[in-house]
Scaffold this motif. Structure first.
Motif, PDB file in Angstrom:
ATOM      1  N   VAL A  93       0.839  -1.195   0.000  1.00  0.00           N
ATOM      2  CA  VAL A  93       0.000   0.000   0.000  1.00  0.00           C
ATOM      3  C   VAL A  93       0.878   1.251   0.000  1.00  0.00           C
ATOM      4  CG1 VAL A  93      -1.659   1.353   1.344  1.00  0.00           C
ATOM      5  CG2 VAL A  93      -2.019  -1.097   1.022  1.00  0.00           C
ATOM      6  N   ASP A  94       1.938   1.237   0.777  1.00  0.00           N
ATOM      7  CA  ASP A  94       2.861   2.377   0.784  1.00  0.00           C
ATOM      8  C   ASP A  94       3.478   2.591  -0.600  1.00  0.00           C
ATOM      9  OD1 ASP A  94       2.356   2.871   3.432  1.00  0.00           O
ATOM     10  OD2 ASP A  94       4.196   1.937   4.185  1.00  0.00           O
ATOM     11  N   LEU A  95       3.886   1.507  -1.268  1.00  0.00           N
ATOM     12  CA  LEU A  95       4.445   1.627  -2.619  1.00  0.00           C
ATOM     13  C   LEU A  95       3.406   2.190  -3.580  1.00  0.00           C
ATOM     14  CD1 LEU A  95       6.457  -1.729  -2.864  1.00  0.00           C
ATOM     15  CD2 LEU A  95       7.404   0.582  -2.739  1.00  0.00           C
ATOM     16  N   HIS A  96       2.168   1.788  -3.396  1.00  0.00           N
ATOM     17  CA  HIS A  96       1.078   2.312  -4.228  1.00  0.00           C
ATOM     18  C   HIS A  96       0.920   3.814  -4.007  1.00  0.00           C
ATOM     19  CE1 HIS A  96      -2.814   2.822  -6.073  1.00  0.00           C
ATOM     20  NE2 HIS A  96      -3.381   3.107  -4.920  1.00  0.00           N
ATOM     21  N   LEU A  97       0.922   4.248  -2.748  1.00  0.00           N
ATOM     22  CA  LEU A  97       0.748   5.668  -2.458  1.00  0.00           C
ATOM     23  C   LEU A  97       1.941   6.499  -2.919  1.00  0.00           C
ATOM     24  CD1 LEU A  97      -0.887   5.409   1.089  1.00  0.00           C
ATOM     25  CD2 LEU A  97      -1.999   6.093  -1.048  1.00  0.00           C
ATOM     26  N   GLN A  98       3.104   5.869  -3.031  1.00  0.00           N
ATOM     27  CA  GLN A  98       4.297   6.543  -3.550  1.00  0.00           C
ATOM     28  C   GLN A  98       4.306   6.616  -5.078  1.00  0.00           C
ATOM     29  OE1 GLN A  98       7.665   4.358  -1.981  1.00  0.00           O
ATOM     30  NE2 GLN A  98       6.904   4.536   0.114  1.00  0.00           N
ATOM     31  N   GLY A  99       3.336   5.955  -5.727  1.00  0.00           N
ATOM     32  CA  GLY A  99       3.291   5.938  -7.187  1.00  0.00           C
ATOM     33  C   GLY A  99       4.159   4.881  -7.819  1.00  0.00           C
ATOM     34  N   ARG A 100       4.632   3.917  -7.039  1.00  0.00           N
ATOM     35  CA  ARG A 100       5.531   2.885  -7.571  1.00  0.00           C
ATOM     36  C   ARG A 100       4.817   1.574  -7.881  1.00  0.00           C
ATOM     37  NH1 ARG A 100      10.013   2.708  -3.032  1.00  0.00           N
ATOM     38  NH2 ARG A 100      10.959   1.188  -4.458  1.00  0.00           N
ATOM     39  N   LEU A 101       3.562   1.459  -7.508  1.00  0.00           N
ATOM     40  CA  LEU A 101       2.770   0.257  -7.783  1.00  0.00           C
ATOM     41  C   LEU A 101       1.344   0.703  -8.084  1.00  0.00           C
ATOM     42  CD1 LEU A 101       2.351  -2.822  -7.840  1.00  0.00           C
ATOM     43  CD2 LEU A 101       1.981  -2.727  -5.357  1.00  0.00           C
ATOM     44  N   ASP A 102       0.945   0.590  -9.342  1.00  0.00           N
ATOM     45  CA  ASP A 102      -0.353   1.118  -9.765  1.00  0.00           C
ATOM     46  C   ASP A 102      -1.442   0.076  -9.539  1.00  0.00           C
ATOM     47  OD1 ASP A 102      -2.452   2.452 -10.851  1.00  0.00           O
ATOM     48  OD2 ASP A 102      -1.681   2.507 -12.909  1.00  0.00           O
ATOM     49  N   LEU A 103      -1.986   0.042  -8.332  1.00  0.00           N
ATOM     50  CA  LEU A 103      -3.064  -0.893  -8.031  1.00  0.00           C
ATOM     51  C   LEU A 103      -4.371  -0.480  -8.699  1.00  0.00           C
ATOM     52  CD1 LEU A 103      -2.355  -1.534  -4.235  1.00  0.00           C
ATOM     53  CD2 LEU A 103      -1.785  -3.019  -6.166  1.00  0.00           C
ATOM     54  N   ASP A 104      -4.542   0.813  -8.967  1.00  0.00           N
ATOM     55  CA  ASP A 104      -5.757   1.272  -9.644  1.00  0.00           C
ATOM     56  C   ASP A 104      -5.901   0.634 -11.022  1.00  0.00           C
ATOM     57  OD1 ASP A 104      -7.066   3.246  -7.881  1.00  0.00           O
ATOM     58  OD2 ASP A 104      -5.158   4.307  -8.056  1.00  0.00           O
TER      59      ASP A 104
END
Length: 361
Positions: free
Chosen positions: A319-330
């Motif tokens: 989740v942290d990686l997602h919020l950093q823009g490094r993992l696009d879960l969207d």
């Protein structure tokens, strides 16, 4: 006093699901009541409806969920009312031989809520993967709740609860993909694309996506595939070897769960390479490989169950990686639907039209 909510129920093999009144108990010792915000429509839910898991009907479907803890039972200390959580289906026990050896991601005694959710007439429900989250509220073991950053969009991060975690974990945890590796992923649905995203996160130099559908191969490029192979048109083993200097990939991830694609994965890996099976086979499937080839090629043949994840460790990090823009879960969310759209979502899934439909509650 039980909570009266709406839930998606599968009453019989192959029968369309129905929305019914579900009674959810207050949490007892070690349990948590969760108000569900979102829940992804996963192939596993369809397997339950089709009798592919077991025959313990009726099922309360849904398990890829995020929500907010509403109440907890006696003895619960890791989560509290108001916490934003992603649900998982492996609440580790902390006492079995795997946990005591410091390998809780292999826990042999995972558990669920002890109390049963029921239909209005008292019929006990079997919650999918011990969760049952196609419902306004659900009852789970507190260990099935993983607290994550509430800044994240529930529809995206809830998918970590099953398919996305399975794929990322297959690459990072089970496959041990690291910087400079070559990786091939056979099968580019939600789990396969998550494996591609995981390989990119880990720094793989070459990521080869294999599928029979050009549309899925294009999706795979969006998640990080550097090369694509349509195996309906091209021999995937030959293509993977050609793209890796004639050697084969360091790690090949099979995300289909069929003998023929597993055999492709076996022969598409380099000497001392790793094959990871994350696709789920059916009970009647058998595999025939020359034992001399198994010996002579060395390396490792592994199965990845839930991406060998430890939710308390992996969910917050991702989740942290997602919020950093490094993992696009969207990018995994193809559409958002209402609770009454689950049956139609099964049809779109079957046709390969979506990566994930996500129910918004």
């Amino acid at each position: 006093m039980p909570h009266e909510v709406r839930g998606v129920v599968a009453r019989a093999k192959g029968a369309p699901v129905t929305i019914e009144t579900v009674l959810v108990p207050d949490p007892g010792p070690g349990e948590a009541l969760v108000k569900v915000a979102t829940c992804g429509v996963c192939h596993t839910d369809l397997h339950y409806r089709e009798g592919g898991i077991n025959d313990e009907y009726p099922f309360l479907l849904g398990h890829e969920a995020a929500g907010v803890v509403e109440a907890v039972g006696e003895g619960v200390t890791d989560v509290a009312p108001g916490d934003f959580v992603v649900l998982n289906w492996r609440a580790v026990c902390g006492r079995c031989r795997a946990c005591l050896r410091g390998r809780p991601w292999y826990c042999f005694n995972t558990h669920n809520a002890r109390q049963k959710m029921t239909l209005a007439d008292g019929t006990e429900l079997s919650p999918a993967l011990g969760i049952g989250a196609f419902a306004d509220k659900t009852l789970v073991a507190a260990g099935q709740c993983t607290k994550v950053d509430p800044a994240a969009r529930p529809a995206a991060v809830g998918l970590l609860g099953c398919g996305v975690m399975a794929g990322i974990g297959a690459a990072v945890n089970t496959g041990g993909v690291t910087r400079g590796d070559s990786v091939a992923v056979i099968g580019c649905g939600g789990v396969g694309d998550a494996a591609i995203a995981g390989a990119r996160l880990a720094g793989a130099a070459r990521i080869i996506a294999v599928d029979v559908d050009d549309r899925k191969l294009e999706w795979a490029r969006g998640f990080g595939a550097t090369h694509t192979v349509n195996s309906r048109e091209t021999d995937p083993v030959a293509a993977i070897r050609e793209l890796t200097g004639g050697f084969g990939a360091d790690v090949v991830i099979e995300a289909v769960g069929r003998p023929e694609t597993y055999e492709q994965a076996f022969y598409a890996r380099d000497l001392a390479g790793t094959v990871v099976l994350v696709g789920v086979p059916t009970p009647e499937m058998r595999l025939d490989l020359p034992l001399l080839e198994v010996f002579g090629r060395g390396g490792a043949l592994k199965s990845s169950w839930y991406g060998d994840c430890l939710p308390s460790r992996d969910f917050p990090m991702l989740v942290d990686l997602h919020l950093q823009g490094r993992l696009d879960l969207d990018a995994f969310v193809s559409e958002t639907i209402a609770l009454d759209g689950v049956e139609a979502a099964f049809a779109r899934m079957h046709e390969g039209d979506v990566l994930r439909s996500v129910v918004i509650l």
